[in-house]
Design a protein around this motif. Sequence first.
Motif, PDB file in Angstrom:
ATOM      1  N   ALA A  49      -3.153  -4.010  -6.500  1.00 22.39           N
ATOM      2  CA  ALA A  49      -1.687  -4.000  -6.426  1.00 22.39           C
ATOM      3  C   ALA A  49      -1.145  -2.574  -6.489  1.00 22.39           C
ATOM      4  O   ALA A  49      -0.178  -2.234  -5.785  1.00 22.39           O
ATOM      5  CB  ALA A  49      -1.103  -4.849  -7.557  1.00 22.39           C
ATOM      6  N   SER A  50      -1.767  -1.737  -7.301  1.00 19.89           N
ATOM      7  CA  SER A  50      -1.352  -0.329  -7.377  1.00 19.89           C
ATOM      8  C   SER A  50      -1.555   0.370  -6.044  1.00 19.89           C
ATOM      9  O   SER A  50      -0.701   1.140  -5.595  1.00 19.89           O
ATOM     10  CB  SER A  50      -2.142   0.404  -8.463  1.00 19.89           C
ATOM     11  N   MET A  51      -2.702   0.105  -5.412  1.00 21.07           N
ATOM     12  CA  MET A  51      -2.965   0.691  -4.097  1.00 21.07           C
ATOM     13  C   MET A  51      -1.893   0.259  -3.092  1.00 21.07           C
ATOM     14  O   MET A  51      -1.390   1.082  -2.323  1.00 21.07           O
ATOM     15  CB  MET A  51      -4.351   0.281  -3.590  1.00 21.07           C
ATOM     16  N   ALA A  52      -1.549  -1.024  -3.109  1.00 24.31           N
ATOM     17  CA  ALA A  52      -0.510  -1.527  -2.212  1.00 24.31           C
ATOM     18  C   ALA A  52       0.828  -0.865  -2.527  1.00 24.31           C
ATOM     19  O   ALA A  52       1.593  -0.525  -1.611  1.00 24.31           O
ATOM     20  CB  ALA A  52      -0.405  -3.047  -2.318  1.00 24.31           C
ATOM     21  N   GLY A  53       1.104  -0.667  -3.805  1.00 26.72           N
ATOM     22  CA  GLY A  53       2.351   0.000  -4.198  1.00 26.72           C
ATOM     23  C   GLY A  53       2.411   1.436  -3.710  1.00 26.72           C
ATOM     24  O   GLY A  53       3.444   1.875  -3.179  1.00 26.72           O
ATOM     25  N   PHE A  54       1.331   2.175  -3.878  1.00 24.69           N
ATOM     26  CA  PHE A  54       1.305   3.547  -3.368  1.00 24.69           C
ATOM     27  C   PHE A  54       1.487   3.566  -1.850  1.00 24.69           C
ATOM     28  O   PHE A  54       2.242   4.387  -1.318  1.00 24.69           O
ATOM     29  CB  PHE A  54      -0.002   4.254  -3.747  1.00 24.69           C
ATOM     30  N   ALA A  55       0.802   2.675  -1.155  1.00 26.65           N
ATOM     31  CA  ALA A  55       0.931   2.621   0.309  1.00 26.65           C
ATOM     32  C   ALA A  55       2.368   2.305   0.712  1.00 26.65           C
ATOM     33  O   ALA A  55       2.904   2.913   1.648  1.00 26.65           O
ATOM     34  CB  ALA A  55      -0.026   1.571   0.879  1.00 26.65           C
TER      35      ALA A  55
END
Length: 152
Positions: A83-89
């Motif tokens: 979810a963090s990766m998706a948020g950064f993206a």
Amino acid sequence: MVRRGEGAALVAAAGFFFLVLCGYGLLRPVREAMGIARSWDDLPWLMTGTMAAMLVANPVFSWAASRWPRRWFVPAMYVVVAASMAGFAAVLALGPAEWRVRTGHAFYIWLSVINLFMVSVFWSVMADVFSREQGERLFPAVGVGGTLGAIA
């Protein structure tokens, strides 16, 4: 030597470690590029930020890991990472251009911290799943999986 009934667990462990280290190996150059997007002079501050983030994150992580069952905590940790990766993206793709450098710096610190937790969670699960005797025999092969992942 792999004994009867251990093959599937060994392949799963080596494959998972392959994926953990391969994923980090793919993201590390992105982290470095984002860290120096403005200037090389930002690196000392990013290292200091990583240390400060680790000083905060480690007690929180340790508290959560000691209170929640492994069968819940481990998947939850990897969901939070995804979810963090998706948020950064999303922030990088949709946010204003002036946010990119600071978002890159946050990503640099976040990836540096989360990588340590992902690897330590992996090995703590392995220590729980395999007996000491199995670990002595099988962990070198699991390590080979991780090494191949880092190379890939």
